[in-house]
Design a protein around this motif. Structure first.
Motif, mmCIF file in Angstrom:
data_model
loop_
_atom_site.group_PDB
_atom_site.id
_atom_site.type_symbol
_atom_site.label_atom_id
_atom_site.label_comp_id
_atom_site.label_asym_id
_atom_site.label_seq_id
_atom_site.Cartn_x
_atom_site.Cartn_y
_atom_site.Cartn_z
ATOM 1 N N ARG A 1 130.239 45.514 -14.218
ATOM 2 C CA ARG A 1 129.992 44.026 -15.279
ATOM 3 C C ARG A 1 130.405 43.298 -13.708
ATOM 4 O O ARG A 1 131.956 43.134 -13.102
ATOM 5 N N GLU A 2 129.467 42.802 -13.323
ATOM 6 C CA GLU A 2 129.754 41.680 -11.757
ATOM 7 C C GLU A 2 130.870 40.586 -12.070
ATOM 8 O O GLU A 2 130.960 40.434 -13.329
ATOM 9 N N MET B 1 143.047 37.931 -24.628
ATOM 10 C CA MET B 1 141.678 37.155 -23.952
ATOM 11 C C MET B 1 141.689 37.485 -22.550
ATOM 12 O O MET B 1 141.409 36.957 -21.568
ATOM 13 N N ALA B 2 143.099 36.909 -21.965
ATOM 14 C CA ALA B 2 143.438 36.703 -20.454
ATOM 15 C C ALA B 2 143.106 38.131 -19.817
ATOM 16 O O ALA B 2 141.864 38.356 -19.320
ATOM 17 N N PHE B 3 143.444 39.177 -20.087
ATOM 18 C CA PHE B 3 142.688 41.038 -19.701
ATOM 19 C C PHE B 3 141.266 40.858 -19.637
ATOM 20 O O PHE B 3 140.735 41.168 -19.249
ATOM 21 N N ILE B 4 140.471 40.140 -20.992
ATOM 22 C CA ILE B 4 138.827 39.590 -21.556
ATOM 23 C C ILE B 4 138.709 38.875 -19.778
ATOM 24 O O ILE B 4 137.485 38.922 -18.997
ATOM 25 N N MET B 5 139.405 37.708 -19.639
ATOM 26 C CA MET B 5 138.759 36.938 -18.838
ATOM 27 C C MET B 5 139.068 37.371 -17.008
ATOM 28 O O MET B 5 138.403 37.274 -16.624
ATOM 29 N N ILE B 6 140.217 37.928 -16.674
ATOM 30 C CA ILE B 6 140.524 38.714 -15.758
ATOM 31 C C ILE B 6 139.790 39.439 -15.320
ATOM 32 O O ILE B 6 138.278 39.404 -14.329
ATOM 33 N N ASP B 7 138.461 40.200 -15.687
ATOM 34 C CA ASP B 7 138.087 41.732 -15.906
ATOM 35 C C ASP B 7 136.853 40.665 -15.915
ATOM 36 O O ASP B 7 135.882 40.967 -15.152
ATOM 37 N N HIS B 8 136.154 39.654 -16.385
ATOM 38 C CA HIS B 8 134.828 38.946 -16.529
ATOM 39 C C HIS B 8 134.801 37.836 -14.953
ATOM 40 O O HIS B 8 133.831 37.493 -14.136
ATOM 41 N N VAL B 9 136.446 37.183 -14.615
ATOM 42 C CA VAL B 9 136.270 36.326 -12.966
ATOM 43 C C VAL B 9 136.043 37.545 -11.756
ATOM 44 O O VAL B 9 135.685 37.178 -10.581
ATOM 45 N N LEU B 10 137.239 38.070 -11.947
ATOM 46 C CA LEU B 10 137.409 39.487 -11.209
ATOM 47 C C LEU B 10 136.170 40.656 -10.802
ATOM 48 O O LEU B 10 135.531 41.219 -9.575
ATOM 49 N N GLY B 11 135.523 40.997 -11.377
ATOM 50 C CA GLY B 11 134.780 41.425 -11.924
ATOM 51 C C GLY B 11 135.014 43.683 -12.051
ATOM 52 O O GLY B 11 135.808 43.065 -12.328
ATOM 53 N N GLU B 12 134.204 43.650 -13.358
ATOM 54 C CA GLU B 12 134.841 45.573 -13.805
ATOM 55 C C GLU B 12 135.692 46.148 -12.722
ATOM 56 O O GLU B 12 137.114 46.786 -12.823
ATOM 57 N N TYR B 13 134.818 46.156 -11.688
ATOM 58 C CA TYR B 13 135.446 47.636 -10.955
ATOM 59 C C TYR B 13 136.600 47.166 -9.977
ATOM 60 O O TYR B 13 137.412 47.998 -10.056
ATOM 61 N N ASP B 14 136.525 45.787 -9.640
ATOM 62 C CA ASP B 14 137.755 45.291 -8.911
ATOM 63 C C ASP B 14 139.087 45.083 -9.840
ATOM 64 O O ASP B 14 140.116 45.601 -9.334
ATOM 65 N N PHE B 15 138.882 45.247 -10.841
ATOM 66 C CA PHE B 15 140.205 44.505 -11.851
ATOM 67 C C PHE B 15 140.612 46.100 -11.927
ATOM 68 O O PHE B 15 141.827 46.528 -12.110
#
Length: 346
Positions: A94-95, A148-162
């Motif tokens: 997920r980018e 919710m913060a974890f979910i949002m960080i995953d979307h903001v930084l991208g799956e691989y980077d997080f």
């Protein structure tokens, strides 16, 4: 998590056979049917789609929802995707979202990325995140807000980077560092990237010229209960010049060449062999020698590579010609370079 090549092939064969029928469905139903098909063949992965119902071609994203143990399977699945798919472009992970300023809701509670504040720090070789909220969170919704913060960080930084580049994540009222700079999550991506390259030095560029090596001696089997025989020591040499390419997505496998060294002459021969292997991998930028360890009559060299089968193929003539019967070759999936940073942070 692993799957047989036959299972991966069977999934893509069935997906390709049903692609036209899937494309006729509304996008939401298409995602549901595609995931049901995936689950018949493989575990630990999911499919997401980006596009509209009427688009001739949509993006098909293979995700592991941040589960690093499933990343090798994810990459195996993406690499095996059929080239003749008419309605889907296949990609891995997920980018980052192109619109990082967004809210999400959960059980009647809503939180926006602009209300989540991030301070960056270091956690060995990874980036550490301290998180606090820009507004008061009701006590009953504290756990919701953190999830919710974890979910949002995953979307903001991208799956691989997080999953790979981020280490410790702590929720705080105030940072332990009074000089910490707080950034709204909605503005984090460029700040994170500057921290990654400017502070941590991860430019992604292969080093040229002579590499900078540093050494240390480690003692095992002491009074603190470490494993090993009394007096057991290891000499570790760390390639500091490898830091700029650490955690690159195409250098995620730690390939180890381990050989016996019973005397000084053998040590010289093994060192030469492992250095030749480094040259063979580094010239075409297939991998890089990250560190070596000499301990208990053996010397192991650890190279980070992307295409492990290709790396083994490139090294095969050298190893067949030069290596002793004591040669042991192994590899592990280590995208965060944890083996390297076990020593490089000292």
């Amino acid at each position: 998590m692993h799957a047989t090549p036959a299972a991966v092939t069977a999934f893509w064969r069935e997906f390709a056979d049903t692609e036209s029928a899937l494309h006729a469905l509304p996008l939401r139903e298409r995602v549901e049917e595609s995931n049901a098909l995936l689950e018949r063949h493989l575990e630990g992965l999911a499919l997401e789609m980006s596009g509209g119902d009427g688009d001739a071609v949509v993006d098909l994203i293979v995700t592991a929802h941040g589960s690093i143990e499933c990343f090798p399977l994810l990459m195996q699945v993406v690499a095996a995707a059929p080239k003749q798919l008419r309605h889907h472009r296949v990609s891995a992970f997920r980018e980052r979202t192109e619109q990082p300023d967004f809210p999400i809701g959960m059980d009647g509670f809503e939180l926006s990325t602009s209300e989540v504040l991030i301070a960056l720090g270091q956690d060995d070789g990874q980036a550490a995140l301290e998180i606090r909220f820009a507004r008061e969170i009701p006590q009953d919704f504290q756990d919701h807000a953190r999830n919710m913060a974890f979910i949002m960080i995953d979307h903001v930084l991208g799956e691989y980077d997080f999953a790979v580049k981020v280490g410790a994540v702590d929720f705080v009222e105030e940072s332990m560092d009074p000089g910490a700079e707080w950034t709204p999550l909605s503005l984090l991506p460029p700040v994170f990237d500057r921290y990654w390259t400017g502070v941590l030095g991860r430019t992604g560029e292969f080093p040229t010229g002579e590499h900078d090596w540093d050494g240390m001696t480690l003692a095992f089997g002491g009074a603190d209960g470490d494993a090993g025989e009394p007096g057991d020591e290891a000499i570790v040499m760390i390639n500091r010049s490898a830091n700029p390419v650490a955690m690159r997505a195409d250098l995620a496998y730690a390939l180890t060449l381990d050989l016996a060294v019973n005397d000084g002459d053998e040590l010289d021969a093994v060192r030469d062999l492992q250095d030749q292997a480094a040259t063979l991998l580094e010239l075409p930028q297939l991998g890089i020698l990250a560190y070596t360890m000499t301990r208990a009559g053996r010397r192991k060299a650890v190279y980070y590579v992307g295409d492990e089968p290709m790396a083994r193929q490139v090294l095969a003539p050298l190893l067949l010609r030069e290596a002793a019967a004591s040669l042991e070759i192994s590899s592990t999936f280590d995208p965060a370079w944890s083996g390297y940073f076990e020593f490089a942070v000292h």
